[in-house]
Design a protein around this motif. Structure first.
Motif, PDB file in Angstrom:
ATOM      1  N   VAL A  16     -19.291   2.433 -38.513  1.00 21.74           N
ATOM      2  CA  VAL A  16     -19.845   2.482 -39.869  1.00 21.74           C
ATOM      3  C   VAL A  16     -19.928   1.051 -40.382  1.00 21.74           C
ATOM      4  N   GLY A  17     -21.121   0.694 -40.868  1.00 23.81           N
ATOM      5  CA  GLY A  17     -21.324  -0.692 -41.298  1.00 23.81           C
ATOM      6  C   GLY A  17     -21.026  -1.676 -40.175  1.00 23.81           C
ATOM      7  N   GLY A  18     -21.269  -1.247 -38.941  1.00 22.96           N
ATOM      8  CA  GLY A  18     -21.047  -2.113 -37.784  1.00 22.96           C
ATOM      9  C   GLY A  18     -19.589  -2.248 -37.360  1.00 22.96           C
ATOM     10  N   GLN A  19     -18.699  -1.546 -38.051  1.00 23.02           N
ATOM     11  CA  GLN A  19     -17.264  -1.615 -37.714  1.00 23.02           C
ATOM     12  C   GLN A  19     -16.801  -0.255 -37.191  1.00 23.02           C
ATOM     13  N   SER A  20     -15.658  -0.255 -36.510  1.00 23.53           N
ATOM     14  CA  SER A  20     -15.108   1.032 -36.070  1.00 23.53           C
ATOM     15  C   SER A  20     -14.686   1.842 -37.289  1.00 23.53           C
ATOM     16  N   LEU A  21     -14.420   3.114 -37.073  1.00 22.66           N
ATOM     17  CA  LEU A  21     -14.266   4.044 -38.202  1.00 22.66           C
ATOM     18  C   LEU A  21     -12.884   4.024 -38.856  1.00 22.66           C
ATOM     19  N   GLY A  22     -11.969   3.265 -38.324  1.00 22.77           N
ATOM     20  CA  GLY A  22     -10.640   3.141 -38.932  1.00 22.77           C
ATOM     21  C   GLY A  22      -9.914   4.466 -38.983  1.00 22.77           C
ATOM     22  N   ASN A  23      -9.491   4.862 -40.181  1.00 28.23           N
ATOM     23  CA  ASN A  23      -8.709   6.085 -40.345  1.00 28.23           C
ATOM     24  C   ASN A  23      -9.488   7.349 -39.999  1.00 28.23           C
ATOM     25  N   ALA A  24     -10.818   7.225 -39.886  1.00 26.18           N
ATOM     26  CA  ALA A  24     -11.617   8.400 -39.522  1.00 26.18           C
ATOM     27  C   ALA A  24     -11.643   8.603 -38.014  1.00 26.18           C
ATOM     28  N   GLY A  25     -10.853   7.805 -37.282  1.00 23.82           N
ATOM     29  CA  GLY A  25     -10.748   7.985 -35.832  1.00 23.82           C
ATOM     30  C   GLY A  25     -11.857   7.268 -35.096  1.00 23.82           C
ATOM     31  N   PHE A  26     -11.947   7.489 -33.790  1.00 19.42           N
ATOM     32  CA  PHE A  26     -12.986   6.775 -33.017  1.00 19.42           C
ATOM     33  C   PHE A  26     -14.336   7.464 -33.165  1.00 19.42           C
ATOM     34  N   ALA A  27     -14.324   8.712 -33.639  1.00 14.60           N
ATOM     35  CA  ALA A  27     -15.582   9.444 -33.746  1.00 14.60           C
ATOM     36  C   ALA A  27     -15.523  10.469 -34.870  1.00 14.60           C
ATOM     37  N   ARG A  28     -16.651  10.597 -35.563  1.00 14.66           N
ATOM     38  CA  ARG A  28     -16.759  11.627 -36.599  1.00 14.66           C
ATOM     39  C   ARG A  28     -18.190  12.143 -36.636  1.00 14.66           C
ATOM     40  N   ILE A  29     -18.346  13.345 -37.164  1.00 19.92           N
ATOM     41  CA  ILE A  29     -19.681  13.938 -37.291  1.00 19.92           C
ATOM     42  C   ILE A  29     -20.363  13.387 -38.528  1.00 19.92           C
ATOM     43  N   VAL A  30     -21.655  13.106 -38.411  1.00 17.69           N
ATOM     44  CA  VAL A  30     -22.478  12.781 -39.565  1.00 17.69           C
ATOM     45  C   VAL A  30     -23.645  13.763 -39.573  1.00 17.69           C
ATOM     46  N   ALA A  31     -23.811  14.455 -40.674  1.00 11.81           N
ATOM     47  CA  ALA A  31     -24.900  15.424 -40.819  1.00 11.81           C
ATOM     48  C   ALA A  31     -25.836  14.897 -41.894  1.00 11.81           C
ATOM     49  N   PRO A  32     -26.891  14.169 -41.486  1.00 11.31           N
ATOM     50  CA  PRO A  32     -27.755  13.533 -42.473  1.00 11.31           C
ATOM     51  C   PRO A  32     -28.444  14.581 -43.351  1.00 11.31           C
TER      52      PRO A  32
END
Ligand code: MTE
Ligand code: MO
Length: 185
Positions: A136-152
């Motif tokens: 996110v914003g070119g950075q890893s997701l931090g507390n959201a883990g290495f991966a999360r779902i995005v539903a645009p």
């Protein structure tokens, strides 16, 4: 009787005291499994996600009452299931549009879950660009883990399961799955 009451009380307390299920400790995920009705159940780490075709999505959504605008990078859920070692969702060619029976259950480390219908993001049907984001914003997701779902397009962030630990493909089952209940109208 006293003993039984005591144990019943302990049991009740135990259940009500622990706010999280033992199997759902939460925390930052570093890998997830893909399980269920797929050709090859697999494990994904960050580098596996990065090898998939890259998707970029700018989304604005409500999270706990505040508007959030973020730019996510990731892989489309469809690509993850079909253009990776997973090898696609298993379908029965003798069932008409069997892909439309398939349910994708995404689970976070805290056991937070959201379900997606395969028909919703199959490019031939709904074509929704549901993404497994890893930056996110070119950075890893931090507390959201290495991966999360995005539903645009979602108005609120509820389906954006973070800290993904499992993506499970299931079938809606044959209809009716149980004796139909008496209509209430
Ligand atoms: N694993 C997990 N993911 C989750 C949640 C959660 O409780 N656990 N909450 C959801 C809800 S309700 C919202 S609004 C968004 C909030 O995410 P954000 O604060 O990073 O925007 O995450 C979603 N993803
Ligand atoms: Mo939320």
């Amino acid at each position: 009787m006293v003993v039984r009451t005591f144990f019943a009380a302990v049991l009740l307390l135990g259940v009500s005291i622990s706010p999280v299920h033992a199997a759902c400790p939460g925390g930052v995920s570093t890998s997830f499994t893909v399980t269920g009705g797929v050709n090859k159940p697999s494990v994904f780490y960050l580098n596996n996600l990065q090898q998939l075709p890259t998707a970029q999505e700018n989304v604005t959504y409500f999270a706990a009452g505040s508007v959030v605008s973020q730019s996510f990078t990731g892989a489309l859920l469809w690509d993850l299931l079909n253009n990776s070692p997973v090898g696609g969702i298993v379908t029965n060619p003798s069932v008409k549009n069997d892909i439309l029976h398939k349910i994708v259950i995404v689970t976070g480390s805290d056991c937070y879950q959201s379900v997606f219908g395969a028909g919703e993001f199959d490019p031939f049907f709904g074509g929704s660009q549901i993404m497994v984001a890893y930056a996110v914003g070119g950075q890893s997701l931090g507390n959201a883990g290495f991966a999360r779902i995005v539903a645009p397009g979602d108005k609120a962030g509820g389906r954006f399961v973070s800290n993904i630990v499992n993506i499970d493909v299931e079938d809606a089952g044959s209809y009716p799955s149980s004796p139909p209940s008496k209509p209430q109208w």
